[in-house]
Design a protein around this motif. Structure first.
Motif, PDB file in Angstrom:
ATOM      1  N   TYR A  37       0.848  -1.014  -0.066  1.00  0.00           N
ATOM      2  CA  TYR A  37       0.060   0.092   0.003  1.00  0.00           C
ATOM      3  C   TYR A  37       1.003   1.142  -0.056  1.00  0.00           C
ATOM      4  O   TYR A  37       1.960   1.078   0.074  1.00  0.00           O
ATOM      5  N   SER A  51      -2.303  -7.387   1.189  1.00  0.00           N
ATOM      6  CA  SER A  51      -3.627  -7.410   1.041  1.00  0.00           C
ATOM      7  C   SER A  51      -3.781  -7.284  -0.466  1.00  0.00           C
ATOM      8  O   SER A  51      -3.250  -7.144  -1.240  1.00  0.00           O
ATOM      9  N   ASP A  53      -6.122  -5.182  -1.808  1.00  0.00           N
ATOM     10  CA  ASP A  53      -6.720  -4.139  -1.744  1.00  0.00           C
ATOM     11  C   ASP A  53      -6.574  -3.212  -2.877  1.00  0.00           C
ATOM     12  O   ASP A  53      -7.179  -2.705  -3.491  1.00  0.00           O
ATOM     13  N   ARG A  54      -5.134  -3.421  -3.390  1.00  0.00           N
ATOM     14  CA  ARG A  54      -4.802  -2.481  -4.702  1.00  0.00           C
ATOM     15  C   ARG A  54      -5.510  -3.042  -5.829  1.00  0.00           C
ATOM     16  O   ARG A  54      -5.807  -2.185  -6.832  1.00  0.00           O
ATOM     17  N   TYR A  55      -5.563  -4.315  -5.630  1.00  0.00           N
ATOM     18  CA  TYR A  55      -6.569  -4.830  -7.065  1.00  0.00           C
ATOM     19  C   TYR A  55      -7.766  -4.458  -7.139  1.00  0.00           C
ATOM     20  O   TYR A  55      -8.514  -4.194  -8.056  1.00  0.00           O
ATOM     21  N   ALA A  56      -8.410  -4.568  -5.888  1.00  0.00           N
ATOM     22  CA  ALA A  56      -9.905  -4.091  -6.075  1.00  0.00           C
ATOM     23  C   ALA A  56      -9.846  -2.268  -6.319  1.00  0.00           C
ATOM     24  O   ALA A  56     -10.752  -1.943  -7.172  1.00  0.00           O
ATOM     25  N   GLU A  57      -8.813  -1.710  -5.779  1.00  0.00           N
ATOM     26  CA  GLU A  57      -8.740  -0.273  -6.014  1.00  0.00           C
ATOM     27  C   GLU A  57      -8.642   0.044  -7.677  1.00  0.00           C
ATOM     28  O   GLU A  57      -9.215   0.837  -8.340  1.00  0.00           O
ATOM     29  N   ASN A  60     -11.868  -0.163  -9.600  1.00  0.00           N
ATOM     30  CA  ASN A  60     -12.858   0.767  -9.589  1.00  0.00           C
ATOM     31  C   ASN A  60     -13.291   1.599 -10.785  1.00  0.00           C
ATOM     32  O   ASN A  60     -12.675   1.310 -11.952  1.00  0.00           O
TER      33      ASN A  60
END
Lengths: 297, 287
Positions: A37, A51, A53-57, A60
């Motif tokens: 992150y 996590s 999370d960066r892939y989810a981000e 977007n």
């Protein structure tokens, strides 16, 4: 032969080592970054918490639109290249006298070896709102006023088709060149019309070259950065530009890495999917052809 | 087809003619931006895209601007060094693939395939943190040098290209001469120098020259790993796209194109001398 022989890959070890250090290791590092992150304004990445999370981000809506855009330009560009190059390669390898073929090949090569960026700048000049094309089109009355194609998706599509067209023409030429005239004449002698010869002899025999050309165009096209950067602007953004901007301007290496990994995954998956679809589409035809040959015997 | 004789023939001529016309249109399309750059290199105006009048101001300016000449010099040096490196690594690897096959060849081919298909922008964003890591965190000062970084960045794809070219040439030649040499008690190293390398030489030269032109053109990786002070030519052009293009960019591009085409003509001559057909040459040069 007797005596001492070095292990088989010995001579390749320098190249293997070089590619491991400067290709595999950096790409693995980016993969590692993609699970991290961005900790603050002044730091580019951190990996103490891992996590997805960066892939989810990266998926977007804003970024997703760009990925979708890239896929659209990639597919449309590859298909256009194939449709444009096919008649040219066929003409060069079948209709043109042998002694002129080398010259024509060299002519296809010249744009390919002109600096990528410089030819794209050439298009920027041609497509300018009051440039050559605008003057030509408005003098025939097709458009009235300035030409507004520059910095749109259409300009990027035109640019990528232009930039990768030689990569389609060359393998197609080689493929058609291999299908000998005797084959076509035999097909004609056996009563096939010209269209039947094209679809049942020439194209099936040239299929390996068609596939190579499609791959050679599609893969670099999906990862294109320069065309979109010079001709695209905000409306014609592509994934490559997005990745670069995360590293250069936003300084968010974690997010940029996730996008880079996604880009490779999208390229490989879409190429595999397209291969599967084409294989399934060809399957019934190849069976019927075999049947015909069997019956002919 | 109809029974009359003239109709198919007329139809035949029509398809033939339309194929020819289409091809001519495509060739015009392929050359359009190059002609534009060539014409605008003689623009005497201040900005590239705004035509002012015919003149040699661009060619004069490109020689006077140190930013232009030094960037070209950087590109030439990086191009030569990366070509030498890629030729060395690629030749050895290509010989090993052709002459010492085994299970390792499959693994190595996968590695080369990945090098070839990874988008340049991904190479670029991964190499930047890596050279920073090597140069600053590990303290290997050599990776802070601009030319070294450019050579590393350009050598990856070129190594794959040289390996492929050398391998495909040697696979096409059988091993009789090398076996004869070994039977006559030549040690492996001498067989390599006296037999294998001369056999592979056309491919080695072609691969080296191709690497050189690839190096001259390298824009994306170079724009990421470059160190200010050693900006190569394409990166200078890329930064000018943002700040404003001037005619001297077009003039230098014309000069660089002539240089590249000269190198490629040499490749074609080398391959032709070694007996390749036009279509084999095309295959080699398309990478």
């Amino acid at each position: 032969m007797s005596g001492f022989r070095l292990p088989r890959p010995t001579l390749a070890i320098p190249a293997i080592g070089w590619l491991l250090i400067f290709f595999v290791a950096p790409v693995l590092m980016v993969l590692w970054f993609s699970f991290g992150y961005k900790p603050g304004i002044f730091a580019s990445h951190a990996n103490d918490k891992l996590s997805f999370d960066r892939y989810a981000e990266a998926l977007n809506p804003t970024f997703f639109t760009t990925f979708w855009n890239t896929l659209w330009v990639g597919l449309a560009g590859t298909i256009l290249c194939l449709l444009i190059a096919f008649p040219v390669a066929y003409w060069m390898s079948v209709k043109v006298p042998v002694r002129f073929r080398g010259l024509l090949l060299a002519l296809v090569m010249v744009p390919y070896w002109t600096n990528f960026l410089v030819r794209t700048i050439g298009w920027q000049i041609i497509l300018a709102p009051h440039g050559w094309l605008a003057t030509a089109l408005s003098s025939v009355g097709i458009i009235h006023g300035p030409l507004d194609i520059l910095y749109t998706r259409s300009a990027v599509l035109l640019g990528v088709v232009y930039n990768y067209l030689p990569l389609m023409i060359l393998p197609l030429f080689v493929a058609f060149d291999r299908v000998s005239n005797e084959m076509r004449e035999a097909s004609k002698d056996l009563g096939a019309g010209r269209i039947a010869t094209l679809f049942r002899v020439t194209i099936p025999l040239a299929m390996p070259g068609i596939i190579v050309g499609t791959i050679l165009v599609y893969i670099p096209l999906m990862g294109d950065y320069i065309t979109a950067k010079v001709l695209g602007g905000a409306k014609g953004n592509m994934a490559g530009v997005l990745v670069a901007s995360q590293f250069q301007t936003a300084q968010n290496w974690a997010l940029g890495s996730a996008m880079a990994v996604l880009l490779i995954v999208v390229i490989l998956l879409s190429a595999a999917l397209a291969g599967l679809i084409i294989w399934l589409a060809i399957l019934p035809f190849s069976r019927s052809r075999k049947l015909v040959i069997g019956m002919a015997k | 087809m109809t029974s009359t004789n003239s109709k198919p023939r007329r139809q035949f001529k029509l398809t033939e003619a339309s194929l020819g016309v289409w091809s001519v249109i495509v060739f015009i399309f392929l050359f359009a931006p190059i002609i534009v750059i060539f014409v605008y290199s003689f623009n005497s105006g201040r900005l590239l895209a705004a035509w002012d009048g015919f003149g040699f101001d661009g060619y004069q300016a490109m020689l006077e601007k140190t930013a232009v000449t030094s960037s070209v010099w950087v590109s030439l040096r990086a191009g030569v060094f990366s070509a030498l490196l890629a030729t060395l690594l690629g030749t050895l690897a290509g010989v090993a693939m052709a002459r010492r096959p085994g299970k390792w060849v499959a693994w190595f081919s996968v590695l080369l395939l990945f090098v070839a298909i990874t988008p340049e922008i991904v190479d670029a964003v991964s190499l930047l943190p890596w050279v920073v890591f090597l140069g600053q965190d590990l303290g290997l000062g050599i990776f802070n040098d601009g030319i070294v970084r450019l050579v590393v960045g350009q050598s990856l794809f070129s190594t794959a290209v040289v390996t492929y070219i050398v391998r495909s040439r040697l696979v096409g030649l059988n091993e009789n001469l090398e076996e004869a040499s070994a039977d006559l008690y030549a040690p492996p190293a001498r067989t390599f120098w006296k037999i294998t390398l001369p056999l592979a030489m056309p491919a080695v030269l072609a691969g080296g020259l191709l690497s050189f032109t690839l190096g001259l053109d390298n824009t994306i990786v170079a724009s990421f790993v470059q160190v200010s002070g050693t900006t190569p030519w394409p990166v200078y052009v890329l930064s000018s796209v943002r700040t404003g293009l001037r005619p001297d960019i077009a003039s230098m591009s014309v000069v660089m194109l002539v240089l590249t085409l000269g190198a490629l003509a040499l490749v074609a001559v080398v391959l032709k001398k070694s007996g390749d057909s036009a279509s084999q040459i095309a295959r080699t040069m398309a990478g």
